[in-house]
Design an enzyme around this catalytic site. Sequence first.
Site, PDB file in Angstrom:
ATOM      1  N   SER A  66     -42.791   1.112  16.350  1.00  0.00           N
ATOM      2  CA  SER A  66     -42.433  -0.032  17.010  1.00  0.00           C
ATOM      3  C   SER A  66     -40.941  -0.199  17.164  1.00  0.00           C
ATOM      4  O   SER A  66     -40.506  -0.782  18.143  1.00  0.00           O
ATOM      5  CB  SER A  66     -43.274  -1.515  16.691  1.00  0.00           C
ATOM      6  N   CYS A 104     -36.412  -8.773  21.944  1.00  0.00           N
ATOM      7  CA  CYS A 104     -36.053  -8.069  20.531  1.00  0.00           C
ATOM      8  C   CYS A 104     -34.677  -8.672  20.377  1.00  0.00           C
ATOM      9  O   CYS A 104     -33.432  -8.323  20.658  1.00  0.00           O
ATOM     10  CB  CYS A 104     -35.923  -6.432  20.843  1.00  0.00           C
ATOM     11  N   MET A 314     -38.051  -8.046  12.370  1.00  0.00           N
ATOM     12  CA  MET A 314     -37.748  -8.260  13.498  1.00  0.00           C
ATOM     13  C   MET A 314     -36.727  -9.167  13.714  1.00  0.00           C
ATOM     14  O   MET A 314     -37.001 -10.430  13.002  1.00  0.00           O
ATOM     15  CB  MET A 314     -39.015  -8.666  14.690  1.00  0.00           C
TER      16      MET A 314
END
Length: 392
Positions: A66, A104, A314
Site C-alpha cells: 500500500s 496521504c 501513515m
Amino acid sequence: MTTAAPLRIPATVMRGGSSKGVFFRLEDLPEAAQRPGAARDRLLQRVIGSPDAYGTQIDGLGGATSSTSKCVILAPSTRPGHDADYLYGQVAIERDLVDWSGNCGNLSAAAGAFAVHAGYVAPDRLPHDGVCTVRLWQANIGKTILVQVPVAGGQVRESGDFVLDGVAFPAAEIVLEFLDPAADDGAMFPTGNLVDELEVPGVGRLQATLISAGIPTVFVEAAAVGCRGTELRETINGDPAALARFEAIRVAGALRMGLIDSPEEALLRQHTPKIVFVAPPADYTSSSGRRVHAAEIDLLARALSMGRLHHAMMGTAAVAIATAAAVPGTLVNRAAGGGPRERLCFGHPAGLLRVGAQVRAEAGRWLVTRAVMSRSARILMEGWVRVPADSF
C-alpha cells in the site's frame, strides 16, 4: 489487438516520508484523464500495474504494498492563497479500485517539493536559500497543508541529516503543518463520543475511539484484539484470521462513523477509515533491529492500510494519533498515560515518530487547529511513463 504506439506521459517517481508514488502535472495527462472518472482511474491503474491477481505489480511501477501503490496529480491552485491543488489516489493492488477518499500524509511532503519542481510556486516566493512555505490545497479532503520545503540555490534541497524511521537514508527535513485537519464541519468525533462501544460480527463488543482528523480512523486497544502493540508487519500480515478481525472492526467503525451505509460499501472504500491499535509503552525490537525502549516513547501504535499492517506509519494516521492523544479520555490518550498533551513520541514497527497537535474544547465539542510533523522527500526518477494506448 491494437498496434498503436504506447503513450509517453511525463511523470516523476518520488519518495515522500515512508511512501513513494508516481507524480503527474495535471496538464501533462491525456485529455480524457484530466478530469475525474473511469479514464483517469484506468490510466493510473495501468501505470501502477493494477489490478494484479498475482499481487506483484510486475507490469507497472507499483511495489506491491500500500505504501508504494500511489499516484499524485498536482495543478496550479484555483484557491486563493494556495500554490497548488494536490490530489491523491490510492491504487489497490489485486482489486479493481482507485480510492480517492483520503489524503496521504507521507506524500504530502513530496507534493510540496513537487510543486516547486513543477513551477507552481511564484518566483518571488521562492528564496535563493532558506525555506519556502508551499501552500497546498488537499483536494481529496478540502484542507490546507503548509509544507516547509528547504531550498538551496533556488532549487529544492534534498540532502540533509534528518533521519526518519522506516526510510533507509537521511535527507533534508520537511515540516508539515495540517491546518484544521478535522472533518468539514469541524467535528473530530463524528459520534460525539470520545469512546464508543462497537458490536463487531465475529469479534464481539469492544471499545473504540472514532475520530476524523487527518484521516478517519478507528482506534482500539491492542489487548482488546489479542495484541501487545509491539507486533511487526509479518506477524499480522501472516495471520489471515487477524486480518479478517481487523477488517470487521474497520467496517463496524465505518458504519458507526457514517462513512458507509452498508458493509458491502467498505469494499469500495478501502483507504478510509484506517484502523490503529494502541498500547502503553513497552520495549520492543523494530523491523531494522533497533531496540526501542519504553522510556523513549509515550505509547505504542500499529496501523493497517488497505487491509495490511503498515511497515511504519501513515502520515495521516499520525495526525489522527496526535490529535486523539491530545484529548483526555480517548483510548489513545489513556494509552499515553492520560492528561492534556500537545506533543508525543510513539513507537511503530519501524521505530519512533514525533508528532504534535493543538486542540481545544469549544461549545461542548473538541476542535483541532493544526497538527505538525516532520518528513523528507526526494525525486527517485523523472522522465516518461509508458502505457499501452488502449489502457483507458
